[in-house]
Structures are given as structure tokens and as C-alpha cells.
Design a protein around this motif. Structure first.
Motif, PDB file in Angstrom:
ATOM      1  N   SER A   1      32.809 -39.057   5.714  1.00 50.76           N
ATOM      2  CA  SER A   1      32.817 -39.201   4.259  1.00 50.76           C
ATOM      3  C   SER A   1      31.440 -38.909   3.675  1.00 50.76           C
ATOM      4  N   SER A   2      30.361 -39.281   4.396  1.00 55.30           N
ATOM      5  CA  SER A   2      29.011 -38.961   3.926  1.00 55.30           C
ATOM      6  C   SER A   2      28.805 -37.459   3.838  1.00 55.30           C
ATOM      7  N   PHE A   3      29.313 -36.733   4.822  1.00 50.34           N
ATOM      8  CA  PHE A   3      29.191 -35.271   4.820  1.00 50.34           C
ATOM      9  C   PHE A   3      29.832 -34.676   3.566  1.00 50.34           C
ATOM     10  N   PHE A   4      31.032 -35.114   3.252  1.00 54.87           N
ATOM     11  CA  PHE A   4      31.730 -34.562   2.087  1.00 54.87           C
ATOM     12  C   PHE A   4      31.120 -35.061   0.781  1.00 54.87           C
ATOM     13  N   MET A   5      30.608 -36.279   0.773  1.00 55.12           N
ATOM     14  CA  MET A   5      29.940 -36.777  -0.434  1.00 55.12           C
ATOM     15  C   MET A   5      28.682 -35.973  -0.732  1.00 55.12           C
ATOM     16  N   ILE A   6      27.943 -35.589   0.320  1.00 59.65           N
ATOM     17  CA  ILE A   6      26.756 -34.740   0.130  1.00 59.65           C
ATOM     18  C   ILE A   6      27.171 -33.320  -0.236  1.00 59.65           C
ATOM     19  N   LEU A   7      28.222 -32.815   0.402  1.00 58.74           N
ATOM     20  CA  LEU A   7      28.690 -31.454   0.150  1.00 58.74           C
ATOM     21  C   LEU A   7      29.118 -31.266  -1.302  1.00 58.74           C
ATOM     22  N   PHE A   8      29.820 -32.260  -1.840  1.00 58.53           N
ATOM     23  CA  PHE A   8      30.343 -32.161  -3.201  1.00 58.53           C
ATOM     24  C   PHE A   8      29.434 -32.831  -4.225  1.00 58.53           C
ATOM     25  N   PHE A   9      28.254 -33.282  -3.816  1.00 59.90           N
ATOM     26  CA  PHE A   9      27.355 -33.991  -4.714  1.00 59.90           C
ATOM     27  C   PHE A   9      26.947 -33.164  -5.943  1.00 59.90           C
ATOM     28  N   PRO A  10      26.712 -31.842  -5.794  1.00 57.72           N
ATOM     29  CA  PRO A  10      26.379 -31.046  -6.992  1.00 57.72           C
ATOM     30  C   PRO A  10      27.452 -31.105  -8.082  1.00 57.72           C
ATOM     31  N   ILE A  11      28.698 -31.400  -7.700  1.00 61.33           N
ATOM     32  CA  ILE A  11      29.775 -31.548  -8.684  1.00 61.33           C
ATOM     33  C   ILE A  11      29.874 -32.994  -9.157  1.00 61.33           C
ATOM     34  N   SER A  12      29.735 -33.931  -8.211  1.00 64.60           N
ATOM     35  CA  SER A  12      29.906 -35.342  -8.537  1.00 64.60           C
ATOM     36  C   SER A  12      28.794 -35.877  -9.431  1.00 64.60           C
ATOM     37  N   TYR A  13      27.560 -35.434  -9.198  1.00 66.93           N
ATOM     38  CA  TYR A  13      26.420 -35.983  -9.934  1.00 66.93           C
ATOM     39  C   TYR A  13      26.508 -35.708 -11.444  1.00 66.93           C
ATOM     40  N   PRO A  14      26.772 -34.470 -11.872  1.00 68.77           N
ATOM     41  CA  PRO A  14      26.905 -34.232 -13.322  1.00 68.77           C
ATOM     42  C   PRO A  14      28.059 -35.028 -13.942  1.00 68.77           C
ATOM     43  N   LEU A  15      29.163 -35.161 -13.197  1.00 69.45           N
ATOM     44  CA  LEU A  15      30.285 -35.937 -13.718  1.00 69.45           C
ATOM     45  C   LEU A  15      29.911 -37.412 -13.892  1.00 69.45           C
ATOM     46  N   LEU A  16      29.113 -37.923 -12.963  1.00 73.05           N
ATOM     47  CA  LEU A  16      28.654 -39.301 -13.071  1.00 73.05           C
ATOM     48  C   LEU A  16      27.767 -39.483 -14.300  1.00 73.05           C
ATOM     49  N   MET A  17      26.890 -38.527 -14.559  1.00 73.11           N
ATOM     50  CA  MET A  17      26.019 -38.615 -15.726  1.00 73.11           C
ATOM     51  C   MET A  17      26.830 -38.576 -17.021  1.00 73.11           C
ATOM     52  N   ILE A  18      27.851 -37.731 -17.053  1.00 76.70           N
ATOM     53  CA  ILE A  18      28.716 -37.640 -18.236  1.00 76.70           C
ATOM     54  C   ILE A  18      29.457 -38.956 -18.439  1.00 76.70           C
ATOM     55  N   TYR A  19      29.964 -39.513 -17.336  1.00 75.20           N
ATOM     56  CA  TYR A  19      30.696 -40.779 -17.423  1.00 75.20           C
ATOM     57  C   TYR A  19      29.806 -41.883 -17.981  1.00 75.20           C
ATOM     58  N   ARG A  20      28.585 -41.958 -17.480  1.00 69.12           N
ATOM     59  CA  ARG A  20      27.669 -43.000 -17.939  1.00 69.12           C
ATOM     60  C   ARG A  20      27.260 -42.793 -19.394  1.00 69.12           C
ATOM     61  N   ALA A  21      27.242 -41.545 -19.824  1.00 72.46           N
ATOM     62  CA  ALA A  21      26.832 -41.259 -21.199  1.00 72.46           C
ATOM     63  C   ALA A  21      27.892 -41.681 -22.212  1.00 72.46           C
ATOM     64  N   PHE A  22      29.154 -41.650 -21.791  1.00 71.28           N
ATOM     65  CA  PHE A  22      30.232 -41.901 -22.737  1.00 71.28           C
ATOM     66  C   PHE A  22      30.872 -43.278 -22.589  1.00 71.28           C
ATOM     67  N   THR A  23      30.467 -44.042 -21.608  1.00 74.67           N
ATOM     68  CA  THR A  23      31.037 -45.386 -21.462  1.00 74.67           C
ATOM     69  C   THR A  23      29.975 -46.340 -20.973  1.00 74.67           C
ATOM     70  N   HIS A  24      30.086 -47.595 -21.460  1.00 74.83           N
ATOM     71  CA  HIS A  24      29.167 -48.635 -21.031  1.00 74.83           C
ATOM     72  C   HIS A  24      29.805 -49.538 -19.982  1.00 74.83           C
ATOM     73  N   ALA A  25      31.089 -49.314 -19.718  1.00 76.62           N
ATOM     74  CA  ALA A  25      31.762 -50.153 -18.735  1.00 76.62           C
ATOM     75  C   ALA A  25      31.393 -49.712 -17.331  1.00 76.62           C
ATOM     76  N   THR A  26      31.315 -50.659 -16.431  1.00 74.14           N
ATOM     77  CA  THR A  26      31.053 -50.323 -15.033  1.00 74.14           C
ATOM     78  C   THR A  26      32.365 -49.984 -14.354  1.00 74.14           C
ATOM     79  N   ILE A  27      32.272 -49.182 -13.310  1.00 78.92           N
ATOM     80  CA  ILE A  27      33.476 -48.749 -12.612  1.00 78.92           C
ATOM     81  C   ILE A  27      34.167 -49.921 -11.950  1.00 78.92           C
ATOM     82  N   SER A  28      33.394 -50.883 -11.498  1.00 85.88           N
ATOM     83  CA  SER A  28      33.999 -52.038 -10.846  1.00 85.88           C
ATOM     84  C   SER A  28      34.891 -52.815 -11.792  1.00 85.88           C
ATOM     85  N   GLU A  29      34.606 -52.762 -13.108  1.00 89.77           N
ATOM     86  CA  GLU A  29      35.459 -53.444 -14.069  1.00 89.77           C
ATOM     87  C   GLU A  29      36.834 -52.798 -14.109  1.00 89.77           C
ATOM     88  N   ASP A  30      36.881 -51.480 -13.909  1.00 87.67           N
ATOM     89  CA  ASP A  30      38.158 -50.791 -13.932  1.00 87.67           C
ATOM     90  C   ASP A  30      39.015 -51.148 -12.728  1.00 87.67           C
TER      91      ASP A  30
END
Length: 448
Positions: A147-176
Motif C-alpha cells: 500500500s505504501s508503494f501505491f500511495m507514493i506512486l499515486f501521490f502526485p494525484i492525491s496531494y493536489p486533491l487533498l489540498m483542494i479538500y482542505r481548502a473547501f471544507t473545515h471538517a476532518t475526514i475522521s468526522e465523516d
């Protein structure tokens, strides 16, 4: 050659899906069961963590879980996309311009589709979800390198999505991830009811646990003694007269009011009256001791809104060392009173002492038919008679339900017909309904 490469990449994506799906479930379970040990578990088994530590601070679960979910989504997309390319490369994809009239081509296409979908459902969803949910720490320990291999492999896609998510919501993912409180409680209650506990828990133990589970949802209005049933005295009443009335009614503490019950000035305790009588016994030549107004010996009281949760009210009773509170409405008028005994009865059941009179709120008539006091609460009806009456914020009793449905005080013989029950007014006056007959349609015999 290209087909073989595509098939190999598809297999790789399937392996990634297995690892990421299992990790997803494992992280949810570990976070829910033991939040304090979450970071230790992650840091011991993930070499992805060096990226995480460089770019993020805090919210370990939120960021790592988001990266896992994004990586899982990318792996799903690539699996489907590469599957389509493989089918096209192998000349059996039905939309590549070939002749699709051949039964053999259609048969092979269906078989390939079925095979890829079957592998996705079994190896990409069912097995890893079960593995991650039932053995979360084992799943992380075994699958973390993959899973670490794939998380690093797809990180260039995941990181921008994470930034967008944080920009548009103040809720933490654990709350969901948190299940609705009422849903969790209901599931626990159902588990207790269905559990075959035998010698471990008897029916009384089960009822006690269920009472504790629903305790926090109850409010003061649901358990209070209503205004019309309050026994109270005006502040000018003498100690002598108050002692006689308290002895007759059997209460140890009562509200004392100034001009009306809406102006409660304090609580009169029978103990204080006894003290005055002891004082008079020592000084029989001073009759003014018993002729003193009770307003001079009342204790302070506390007020609570009718919507206050009884769990909070109990804590306030303990903090202020009081046993009785005046329940008030939004205008400050007296709605009723609630005692610490009323609250405790919601947990352990009815508490009856030597002086309590047994008041029957319902009497069985025939199978599925009961005669009820209109003041019986809807919650008690559901618990005792297993009849669920619709409840809204405006009422708590069967009488309140009748007023809500009719908009008036109905006379004897008035009937409310519901899909699950029938209510007939048996006794009423100009002030309200007193007795009703309720019939459960579950017990009714089917008509011939």
C-alpha cells in the motif's frame, strides 16, 4: 507483447486494490478502537511515512486516510481503463470496428467481462474488506509495503486533491467516518436484545443496559410531574398548617410560591418543619414558632428548561446538592417539577417506598386492548404495550397526541384510527381527556 504488458499492469492494479482496500478498512477499525495507538501503528509499518512527515504536521489519520482513499480510487480507475485497453488489443472488444455478428466474439467478450468483474469484486473488494475489518493490525503489518508503494506512486494525484479538500471544507475526514450516534445506540440495543446471554445477563440486566443507552436522549419534559399534578403551598401558609398538609400528602419537599405557581420562591422541606416543631417542644410558651410563615424557612431552588437533557440535569443536581428543580417554559412559567428520583427511575425503573400509592396507568381489557390514563407517556406505551405512537416535539403523552391530531378536546366516543392502532376516548371533560381505550391492530383477528 502489448497485451501481456497490459495484463501484467492490470494484475498489478488488482494487487494494489487488494492492499489499499484492506488498508482502508484497517485504518477505520484501528482509529475507532484505539485512537491513541494509531500513530504508533502507522509509523512502525509504513515507509510512506517519510513523505507524510515532510509535508504534513498533525492530523495523521486524516491525511493518511485521505491518501489511501485517493490511491484506491486511482487504482480502480486504472484497473477499468486498462481492462478496456486489453480487450481492445486482444481483438475481442465489441466496439473496435470488427464484425460483431459472430456469436463466438460475443461469448468471449462476455466471459472476459465476467472474469475481470469477478476478480475485481472478490480480490478488490470482498476479501480485502473482510481481512482489514477483522484483522486490522495484521493487514497493516503485512500489506503496508504494497500500500505504501501505491500511495507514493499515486501521490502526485492525491496531494493536489487533498489540498483542494482542505481548502473547501473545515471538517476532518475522521468526522465523516463517525456513525450517527442514534444509529450506533440502536444497533447496540438490538444486539443486547438479541443476545443469548443466558446465565450472564438476566432480563433485568438487559433492561438496565437499555435504559442506560437511551438515558442521554431523554429531556426534563418527558419525566417531569406536570403543573396540574404539582402539590405546592403559598408562602404565607403557617408552619402548623403546612405540617398538616404535608403529612396528609406524604411529600418530603414541595415548592412554595408567592402569588401563583409561576412564582416559586423556594422549596419547603419536611425536615425543616420537624426542626421547628422540636424548637416548639423545647419552648411551648412560644406558639409563634408554629405560626411563622413557611416562606421564612424555604430553601433555594433551581430552574431548568423543559428541553434540558436529564443527564445534564443529574450532574447539576449533584453539583448544587439539590434534589428538586422547577421546570419552566420559554416564557418563564412553571411547567412542572422534576426530582433526582425521577431521573434515577429512568435508569433503574420505578422506585417505590412504603408510602407510595400504586397508580395504574393502563389496565388490560382483552387481548390487544387496554384502558389508558391519558397522561401515560408515549415512551411508556411503546415500552409496556409495544405500540408505537408517532411522537413530535409538541407532546409526550397519549393525551397530547390526541390534542395534536384533533386540535380540540374530543368528547367521549371520539375515535382516532391509525394503521397500527385505534384510540377511542372513554372519558373527558372541558379541561382535557382523562381515559382512552387503545387497540393494537397487530392483535386483531383477520376478518373472514
Amino acid at each position: 507483447m502489448i497485451s501481456a504488458i497490459l495484463l501484467g499492469v492490470i494484475a498489478l492494479m488488482l494487487v494494489g486494490l487488494f492492499a489499499l482496500t484492506a488498508t482502508n478498512q484497517a485504518l477505520r477499525r484501528i482509529h475507532r478502537e484505539d485512537t491513541a495507538k494509531f500513530s504508533i501503528t502507522i509509523h512502525h509499518h509504513y515507509y510512506y511515512r517519510w513523505i507524510h512527515q515532510k509535508l504534513f504536521t498533525g492530523h495523521d489519520f486524516d491525511t493518511i486516510y485521505f491518501i489511501v482513499v485517493c490511491s484506491q480510487g486511482v487504482a480502480r480507475f486504472l484497473y477499468v481503463f486498462l481492462m478496456m485497453m486489453f480487450l481492445q488489443q486482444t481483438k475481442i472488444f465489441p466496439f473496435n470496428g470488427e464484425d460483431i455478428s459472430s456469436v463466438g466474439i460475443w461469448l468471449w467478450t462476455v466471459l472476459y467481462y465476467f472474469l475481470f468483474i469477478f476478480l475485481y469484486i472478490v480480490l478488490g473488494e470482498l476479501i480485502p474488506r473482510s481481512f482489514g475489518a477483522h484483522k486490522p493490525r495484521t493487514a497493516i503489518k503485512i500489506l503496508s509495503p504494497i500500500s505504501s508503494f501505491f500511495m507514493i506512486l499515486f501521490f502526485p494525484i492525491s496531494y493536489p486533491l487533498l489540498m483542494i479538500y482542505r481548502a473547501f471544507t473545515h471538517a476532518t475526514i475522521s468526522e465523516d467516518l463517525s456513525e450517527p450516534q442514534m444509529q450506533v445506540k440502536q444497533e447496540l440495543i438490538e444486539m443486547i436484545q438479541e443476545a443469548d446471554t443466558g446465565a450472564v445477563l438476566d432480563p433485568m440486566d438487559k433492561e438496565l443496559i437499555e435504559s442506560v443507552m437511551t438515558f442521554r436522549n431523554r429531556i426534563a419534559r418527558e419525566i417531569m410531574v406536570p403543573r396540574v399534578d404539582i402539590f405546592s403551598l403559598p408562602g404565607k401558609t403557617t408552619i402548623r398548617d403546612a405540617a398538616q398538609q404535608l403529612e396528609k400528602e406524604g411529600f418530603s419537599r414541595i415548592p412554595v410560591y408567592k402569588n401563583s405557581v409561576d412564582e416559586v420562591m423556594g422549596i419547603l422541606m419536611y425536615k425543616d418543619i420537624l426542626i421547628k416543631y422540636m424548637e416548639f417542644a423545647k419552648n411551648p410558651d412560644r406558639p409563634e414558632i408554629l405560626d411563622t410563615p413557611i416562606e421564612t424557612i424555604v430553601k433555594k431552588t433551581m430552574y431548568t428548561p423543559e428541553t434540558k437533557r436529564i443527564s445534564h440535569l443529574l450532574q447539576e443536581f449533584r453539583k448544587k446538592q439539590l434534589h428538586l428543580a422547577i421546570v419552566v417554559d420559554e416564557y418563564g412559567g412553571t411547567e412542572g417539577i422534576v426530582t433526582i428520583e425521577d431521573i434515577l427511575e429512568e435508569i433503574v425503573g420505578e422506585i417505590v417506598d412504603e408510602y407510595d400509592e400504586d397508580i395504574e396507568l393502563f389496565t388490560p381489557l382483552t387481548s390487544g386492548v387496554w384502558l389508558l390514563d391519558a397522561r401515560m407517556s408515549i415512551l411508556d406505551i411503546e415500552e409496556e404495550l409495544e405500540i408505537k405512537i408517532p411522537q413530535e416535539a409538541d407532546y409526550d403523552t397519549v393525551g397530547g397526541y390526541i390534542y395534536h391530531r384533533t386540535g380540540t378536546i374530543p368528547t367521549r366516543g371520539f375515535v382516532i384510527d391509525h394503521d397500527d392502532f385505534k384510540i377511542e376516548v372513554m372519558k373527558s371533560n372541558e379541561r382535557g381527556v382523562e381515559k382512552v381505550k387503545i387497540t393494537s391492530k397487530i392483535f386483531e383477528e383477520p376478518s373472514e
